[in-house]
Design a protein around this motif. Structure first.
Motif, PDB file in Angstrom:
ATOM      1  N   PHE A 134      -1.303  -0.130   6.309  1.00 43.19           N
ATOM      2  CA  PHE A 134      -2.577  -0.798   6.613  1.00 43.19           C
ATOM      3  C   PHE A 134      -3.693   0.237   6.776  1.00 43.19           C
ATOM      4  O   PHE A 134      -4.797   0.072   6.256  1.00 43.19           O
ATOM      5  N   ILE A 135      -3.390   1.326   7.498  1.00 42.45           N
ATOM      6  CA  ILE A 135      -4.392   2.384   7.695  1.00 42.45           C
ATOM      7  C   ILE A 135      -4.810   2.981   6.344  1.00 42.45           C
ATOM      8  O   ILE A 135      -5.978   3.286   6.120  1.00 42.45           O
ATOM      9  N   ASP A 136      -3.849   3.133   5.453  1.00 38.23           N
ATOM     10  CA  ASP A 136      -4.140   3.711   4.133  1.00 38.23           C
ATOM     11  C   ASP A 136      -4.697   2.686   3.158  1.00 38.23           C
ATOM     12  O   ASP A 136      -4.893   2.991   1.987  1.00 38.23           O
ATOM     13  N   ASP A 137      -4.910   1.444   3.645  1.00 38.76           N
ATOM     14  CA  ASP A 137      -5.394   0.362   2.785  1.00 38.76           C
ATOM     15  C   ASP A 137      -4.440   0.140   1.615  1.00 38.76           C
ATOM     16  O   ASP A 137      -4.858  -0.132   0.493  1.00 38.76           O
ATOM     17  N   ASP A 138      -3.176   0.267   1.908  1.00 35.85           N
ATOM     18  CA  ASP A 138      -2.141   0.141   0.887  1.00 35.85           C
ATOM     19  C   ASP A 138      -1.363  -1.166   1.094  1.00 35.85           C
ATOM     20  O   ASP A 138      -0.136  -1.201   0.987  1.00 35.85           O
ATOM     21  N   VAL A 139      -2.106  -2.200   1.472  1.00 32.00           N
ATOM     22  CA  VAL A 139      -1.504  -3.531   1.666  1.00 32.00           C
ATOM     23  C   VAL A 139      -2.310  -4.542   0.842  1.00 32.00           C
ATOM     24  O   VAL A 139      -3.451  -4.269   0.462  1.00 32.00           O
ATOM     25  N   GLU A 186      -2.130  -9.655   3.290  1.00 34.76           N
ATOM     26  CA  GLU A 186      -1.459  -8.955   4.391  1.00 34.76           C
ATOM     27  C   GLU A 186      -2.495  -8.311   5.306  1.00 34.76           C
ATOM     28  O   GLU A 186      -2.370  -8.356   6.543  1.00 34.76           O
ATOM     29  N   SER A 187      -3.510  -7.751   4.697  1.00 35.33           N
ATOM     30  CA  SER A 187      -4.571  -7.117   5.482  1.00 35.33           C
ATOM     31  C   SER A 187      -5.248  -8.150   6.392  1.00 35.33           C
ATOM     32  O   SER A 187      -5.503  -7.884   7.585  1.00 35.33           O
ATOM     33  N   ALA A 188      -5.527  -9.317   5.835  1.00 28.74           N
ATOM     34  CA  ALA A 188      -6.178 -10.372   6.621  1.00 28.74           C
ATOM     35  C   ALA A 188      -5.284 -10.817   7.776  1.00 28.74           C
ATOM     36  O   ALA A 188      -5.760 -11.003   8.910  1.00 28.74           O
ATOM     37  N   ALA A 189      -3.986 -10.947   7.497  1.00 30.61           N
ATOM     38  CA  ALA A 189      -3.041 -11.367   8.541  1.00 30.61           C
ATOM     39  C   ALA A 189      -2.960 -10.315   9.645  1.00 30.61           C
ATOM     40  O   ALA A 189      -2.923 -10.645  10.842  1.00 30.61           O
TER      41      ALA A 189
END
Lengths: 176, 196
Positions: B20-25, B29-32
């Motif tokens: 998530f920190i690396d924006d690798d989702v 998933e990010s919204a959840a």
């Protein structure tokens, strides 16, 4: 290889090699020996490497040399304790963190080094190359001969492990 | 910590936090994760801790190379001298290979000859076979690199007759040979001694 090419390549890459070896070994004196060894290999074999791959090749050579040192240490670790004496020269940090995070970073710096030293390979190399030295996933995959997916999993697991190691220290820092 | 908030479990979030920190989702998933963080203080604190840890890691400095390291490397390269140039190394290797070839061919040839005589249980021949076998075994004690070269260049690809290769196999498993030497323009002679 001409001496001019060697001088230019040494000038360009030696700092990155030395930084990688220093954090990987946690010992500045051994890192100096490795850096010297890598520069000699640059002279002897650098002409066999494509110029645009030279930086990655040097880091691969550095990592292999450091791995040998770490293996030797493992064999003698019962009688010789591992040293952790990386010297901090006053240079600007690689990415540009905010002043606040830099302050936090300096407080956690020593503990980060200790936590790094507790990581196994290749996790330690991955963390150093990615987070300390700011290399791209593609470059790291080439240097460590890893698949991209394995690389990301290794990095995330290693960061999670660092996070767990530093939880207690960070709580003190965060609470002032 | 609440076990389940807004579609995502705390354990799952902690597992996916680095991605998530690396924006690798994915966007979903990010919204959840974001929804979960709004309602779960424990996970929000964990995220703060993860970000501080990462900031500390990224704040570690690049390290200067002491001048003596580069100077020592240059000095070591100078000490290699012309003898370490490609031509010299090639000539040395050729001379060494010629000598090694003569020794190995001689030993293996002798074994082949005396083995024929051993069928008659001649004690002299038996002793000779034992001595030659000892000599063959000794080859295994030479340096690993030399050993590989002898095996690869002389026994594998060299002038050893097919019928003698069974004896040669007594040297052990054959290793592939990788040479790393290449052409050099000249021995290193820096123009500026103090230049780093």
């Amino acid at each position: 290889m001409t001496r001019d090419f060697f001088d230019a390549a040494a000038q360009r890459h030696s700092r990155r090699v030395h930084t990688f070896a220093s954090y990987l070994l946690g010992d500045s004196s051994e890192a100096e020996d490795i850096t010297q060894e890598v520069l000699i290999k640059l002279w002897n074999r650098g002409h066999q490497v494509e110029p645009d791959r030279l930086g990655a090749w040097l880091l691969t050579v550095t990592r292999n040399a450091c791995t040998d040192v770490l293996r030797r240490r493992q064999r003698v670790s019962k009688v010789i304790p591992i040293r952790r004496d990386v010297e901090f020269h006053t240079d600007p940090p690689s990415p540009e963190p905010s002043p606040e995070s830099r302050a936090v970073g300096s407080q956690l710096g020593t503990h980060i080094l200790e936590a790094l030293n507790r990581l196994n390979e290749p996790a330690r190399s991955v963390v150093i190359l990615r987070e300390v030295q700011g290399l791209s996933y593609r470059e790291i995959a080439e240097i460590l001969q890893m698949h991209m997916s394995t690389l990301k999993v290794t990095l995330h697991r290693a960061r999670r492990k660092l996070r767990e190691s530093l939880k207690e220290v960070d709580t003190h820092v965060a609470n002032g | 910590m609440s076990p389940m908030v807004e579609d995502i479990h705390c354990d799952v979030l902690l597992h996916r936090m680095e991605a998530f920190i690396d924006d690798d989702v994915t966007a979903d998933e990010s919204a959840a994760i974001k929804r979960h963080l709004e309602h779960c203080d424990a996970c929000a604190k964990e995220l703060e801790h993860a970000l501080r840890t990462l900031a500390a890691l990224r704040a570690l400095p690049e390290l200067d190379v002491p001048d003596r390291v580069i100077e020592n490397a240059r000095a070591a390269i100078r000490r290699q001298g012309p003898a370490e140039s490609s031509a010299s190394r090639t000539n040395t290797r050729r001379r060494w290979l010629a000598a090694a070839a003569a020794i190995v061919i001689g030993i293996i040839g002798t074994v082949a000859v005396v083995q024929d005589r051993t069928e008659s249980t001649d004690p002299d021949a038996l002793r000779a076979v034992a001595e030659v076998r000892f000599a063959l075994a000794t080859i295994g004690e030479i340096s690993e690199r030399a050993n590989r070269i002898v095996r690869a260049r002389i026994i594998d690809d060299g002038p050893i007759p097919q019928s003698f290769r069974g004896l040669a196999r007594s040297l052990g498993p054959l290793a592939s040979l990788q040479t790393t030497d290449g052409p050099h323009a000249a021995p290193y002679e820096p123009t500026h001694e103090g230049n780093s």
